[in-house]
Design a protein around this motif. Structure first.
Motif, PDB file in Angstrom:
ATOM      1  N   VAL A 193      26.746  54.406  25.060  1.00  0.00           N
ATOM      2  CA  VAL A 193      25.430  54.282  25.784  1.00  0.00           C
ATOM      3  C   VAL A 193      25.067  52.500  25.146  1.00  0.00           C
ATOM      4  N   ASP A 194      24.345  52.035  26.226  1.00  0.00           N
ATOM      5  CA  ASP A 194      23.777  50.664  25.872  1.00  0.00           C
ATOM      6  C   ASP A 194      22.268  50.630  25.707  1.00  0.00           C
ATOM      7  N   PHE A 195      21.949  49.824  24.899  1.00  0.00           N
ATOM      8  CA  PHE A 195      20.641  49.270  24.855  1.00  0.00           C
ATOM      9  C   PHE A 195      20.464  47.825  25.012  1.00  0.00           C
ATOM     10  N   GLY A 224      15.147  48.282  26.088  1.00  0.00           N
ATOM     11  CA  GLY A 224      15.386  49.924  25.694  1.00  0.00           C
ATOM     12  C   GLY A 224      16.611  50.129  26.387  1.00  0.00           C
ATOM     13  N   TYR A 225      16.856  51.574  26.647  1.00  0.00           N
ATOM     14  CA  TYR A 225      17.961  52.391  27.018  1.00  0.00           C
ATOM     15  C   TYR A 225      18.406  51.626  28.370  1.00  0.00           C
ATOM     16  N   ALA A 256      17.260  54.606  32.677  1.00  0.00           N
ATOM     17  CA  ALA A 256      17.269  53.219  31.963  1.00  0.00           C
ATOM     18  C   ALA A 256      15.949  52.371  32.435  1.00  0.00           C
TER      19      ALA A 256
END
Length: 295
Positions: A193-195, A224-225, A256
């Motif tokens: 997962v990326d932020f 954010g996400y 997202a």
């Protein structure tokens, strides 16, 4: 084209090649041995279908034959994912440098019609890996947390480097070269997962007042996400010096913070690639460091 423009064009091509290579970090030359040459030199022929950016419904196809150099030092290592320094490591923990990027997006993207081109993006920063069962196993499971600063590289008016924001990632990675050893097949899986901060999201997804049109509304990104990805690779060892690999990745940005940007046309992107690696020469000195499978 004058000398300066030729020089800048060469730099841009070199940088683009390096970005493309990042998508093939898992497709390394392989060996059944328990130790590895300290360095090796070879040829790497790869092809990939890559989206213009996450959320784009348009793709580019790249196909390149390239030389490669791998160095497996205790402190400094160099492979197809670039040069990295190992700051601290034991059998369970390793800290190093994480590298990623995105190719440039020129004026052929429909969603960004009449908007500025996107320069190539280069990301690098610290990463920590935690190996659940120890890093020297043939089947390797580890968690990687990374923080990367992103910078764009433009060449329209000379070399132009601009800071573009931050990306944080957490990935669970599994590599195995033992399960199908009898048929010389290696595989790996990666889920993460990326932020991202508002500045980096804005680089890709913002629509300023001057670029609003009848089909593209104003948009200002938040932090954010930034979505999740699931990927895997398979590598078949053909001979001691020759291997063939394939790579597949799904990126999903549903939920997202930027999914409502008018520049987002698809919530799912699929990256597909293949590569043929030919090791030409290697050192006589050996090492137990196998950094190539940590993709």
């Amino acid at each position: 084209m004058n000398y300066k423009n030729k020089y800048l064009a060469i730099i841009r091509k070199i940088f683009l090649i390096q970005i493309i290579i990042l998508f093939f970090c898992g497709l390394s030359s392989a060996s059944e041995e328990q130790d590895y040459p300290l360095w090796e030199l070879g040829l790497f022929a790869g092809a990939a279908r890559i989206p213009h950016y996450r959320g784009s419904d348009e793709y580019n196809i790249y196909a390149l034959p390239l030389p490669y150099f791998i160095y497996r030092g205790e402190i400094v290592q160099a492979g197809r994912d670039g040069i990295k320094g190992i700051f601290y490591k034991n059998n369970y923990i390793e800290t190093n440098i994480s590298i990623s990027g995105n190719p440039p997006v020129d004026g052929d993207n429909d969603a960004r019609d009449d908007m500025p081109d996107l320069d190539a993006l280069f990301e690098f920063g610290p990463a920590v890996k935690w190996f659940f069962m120890g890093k020297d196993r043939q089947d390797n499971l580890y968690l990687e947390a990374s923080l990367r600063a992103a910078s764009s590289l433009g060449f329209d008016r000379g070399l132009d480097i601009k800071y573009q924001g931050l990306r944080q990632g957490v990935n669970l990675i599994y590599n195995n070269k033992e399960l199908f050893k009898n048929i010389k097949l290696i595989f790996g899986l990666n889920a993460g997962v990326d932020f991202t901060d508002s500045r980096l999201n804005g680089y890709f997804y913002d629509v300023g007042p001057g670029y609003v049109s009848h089909r593209r509304g104003y948009y200002d990104s938040d932090s954010g996400y930034a979505g999740f990805s699931v990927s895997g690779f398979l590598q078949k060892v053909l001979t001691k010096n020759l291997s063939l690999g394939g790579y597949l990745r799904l990126d999903n940005i549903k939920g997202a913070v930027f999914e409502n940007s008018p520049l987002v046309r698809d919530k799912n992107n699929i990256v597909v690639g293949c590569a043929l690696s030919w090791k030409i020469i290697e050192s006589k000195k050996r090492t137990v460091s196998d950094q190539d499978l940590n993709y």
